[in-house]
Design a protein around this motif. Structure first.
Motif, PDB file in Angstrom:
ATOM      1  N   ILE A 201       0.703  -1.242  -0.047  1.00 56.28           N
ATOM      2  CA  ILE A 201       0.068   0.036  -0.074  1.00 56.28           C
ATOM      3  C   ILE A 201       1.081   1.324  -0.122  1.00 56.28           C
ATOM      4  N   ILE A 202       0.751   1.992  -1.009  1.00 58.90           N
ATOM      5  CA  ILE A 202       1.471   3.341  -1.179  1.00 58.90           C
ATOM      6  C   ILE A 202       0.630   4.380  -0.678  1.00 58.90           C
ATOM      7  N   ASP A 203       0.997   4.954   0.465  1.00 64.07           N
ATOM      8  CA  ASP A 203      -0.123   6.084   0.878  1.00 64.07           C
ATOM      9  C   ASP A 203       0.471   7.419   0.723  1.00 64.07           C
ATOM     10  N   ILE A 204      -0.243   8.326  -0.151  1.00 66.03           N
ATOM     11  CA  ILE A 204       0.138   9.526  -0.307  1.00 66.03           C
ATOM     12  C   ILE A 204      -0.542  10.755   0.276  1.00 66.03           C
ATOM     13  N   ILE A 233      -1.451  -0.741  -4.123  1.00 67.83           N
ATOM     14  CA  ILE A 233      -2.469  -0.066  -3.948  1.00 67.83           C
ATOM     15  C   ILE A 233      -2.358   1.323  -3.409  1.00 67.83           C
ATOM     16  N   ILE A 234      -3.002   2.383  -4.246  1.00 67.22           N
ATOM     17  CA  ILE A 234      -2.615   3.732  -3.580  1.00 67.22           C
ATOM     18  C   ILE A 234      -3.778   4.329  -2.853  1.00 67.22           C
ATOM     19  N   VAL A 256      -5.190   0.440  -8.435  1.00 67.74           N
ATOM     20  CA  VAL A 256      -6.065   0.427  -7.436  1.00 67.74           C
ATOM     21  C   VAL A 256      -5.806   1.428  -6.707  1.00 67.74           C
ATOM     22  N   THR A 257      -7.016   2.581  -6.400  1.00 65.51           N
ATOM     23  CA  THR A 257      -6.680   3.683  -5.448  1.00 65.51           C
ATOM     24  C   THR A 257      -7.663   3.635  -4.485  1.00 65.51           C
ATOM     25  N   ALA A 264      -7.575   0.972   1.926  1.00 65.84           N
ATOM     26  CA  ALA A 264      -6.557  -0.048   1.032  1.00 65.84           C
ATOM     27  C   ALA A 264      -6.103  -1.570   2.044  1.00 65.84           C
ATOM     28  N   PHE A 265      -6.008  -1.033   3.113  1.00 65.54           N
ATOM     29  CA  PHE A 265      -5.800  -2.192   4.141  1.00 65.54           C
ATOM     30  C   PHE A 265      -6.789  -3.341   3.983  1.00 65.54           C
TER      31      PHE A 265
END
Length: 297
Positions: A201-204, A233-234, A256-257, A264-265
């Motif tokens: 999971i890439i959290d922005i 997953i963003i 997938v966003t 996302a988790f």
């Protein structure tokens, strides 16, 4: 010019004493350096300068005869850059030698004005060159320190967190540029391999803006993770970022966003065949019994 070397050799102790006295008000930092260390550095540099003048003359400090002096100045500049001296303090270490050296030249050649003038002129040019060399070495060392600290900060600011078995999270805070993308990608891929994770999971949420360049960096990271067998997953896509992505025409159809990290988790848990369920009050009070009952069933 042997006159200058002779003056230094014959008056080394008095020159050094006056030099240290001159540095007391501008260069000597008792909080960063001891007096004994400063005296040792002054003695070594003065001896190396005298050898350099006798061997190669005062006008070509790049010659081999000045190797010892350059090495000493390089070492002193590097150590003072690490200790926290300012550039002017490092340059004044050499420039403060002028007054004691000029006084000794004037006393030596008081009866010969021409020789005194030539010696003073040669000493001025020499010390100016040595001061420039010292300052350049100091700045180069400090730039290396700054670059190394920035690299360490980048590594610290992009931690890869293991949320669950096979699920990683990479929170990104701040601007995502090319150099940081490389650090992010390397850190993520290494952790994917080390933990054999299938989801990342890439959290922005902490990224202020997303433009075309940032999107390209994200896509590169996602592509690299996919090659290693991890699905990305963003999360943290805010309304402003979503509008910007649409306005710029950035293609994220294959990615997938989610708006929140929790969403996302949950998706990653679902795709990995797991689920988070709410338990009753009795089960929460005695979780071990619930686990054993589940195993029996």
């Amino acid at each position: 010019m042997n006159d200058l070397a002779e003056v230094i050799s014959q008056n080394a102790e008095s020159i050094r004493a006056d030099w240290i006295a001159n540095m007391a008000g501008t260069v000597q930092r008792a909080d960063l350096m001891s007096k004994a260390e400063l005296e040792e550095q002054s003695r070594s540099i003065l001896d190396a300068i005298a050898r350099g003048i006798r061997t190669s003359g005062p006008s070509r400090i790049e010659d081999s005869g000045w190797d010892a002096a350059r090495d000493l100045l390089r070492e002193i500049s590097a150590s003072r850059a690490r200790q926290g001296f300012s550039p002017s303090e490092v340059a004044m270490f050499v420039l403060s030698l002028k007054q004691p050296l000029f006084s000794s030249v004037r006393a030596k050649f008081s009866a010969d004005t021409n020789r005194a003038f030539e010696a003073v002129f040669a000493a001025t040019e020499l010390l100016d060159r040595l001061a420039l060399f010292t300052a350049e070495t100091f700045m180069s060392t400090r730039e290396e320190l700054i670059n190394r600290q920035q690299q360490e900060l980048l590594e610290l600011s992009t931690p890869v967190v293991k949320l669950w078995d096979g699920i990683l999270a990479l929170p990104i805070i701040g601007t995502l540029d090319s150099s940081r993308t490389q650090v992010v990608m390397e850190s993520l891929l290494q952790t994917v391999v080390a933990t054999n994770s299938k989801f990342a999971i890439i959290d922005i949420t902490g990224v202020p803006t997303v433009d075309t360049l940032v999107a390209q960096h994200l896509l590169k990271t996602i592509t690299a993770a996919r090659l290693m067998g991890a699905e990305c997953i963003i999360s943290g896509v805010r309304p402003q970022i979503a509008q910007t992505i649409v306005h710029l025409g950035i293609n994220l159809e294959d990615v997938v966003t989610k708006a929140k990290l929790s969403d996302a988790f949950g998706l990653a848990l679902q795709r990995s065949g797991r689920a988070v369920v709410r338990v009753s009050g009795a089960a929460a009070a005695n979780p071990l019994a619930t686990i054993l009952r589940g195993r029996e069933d």
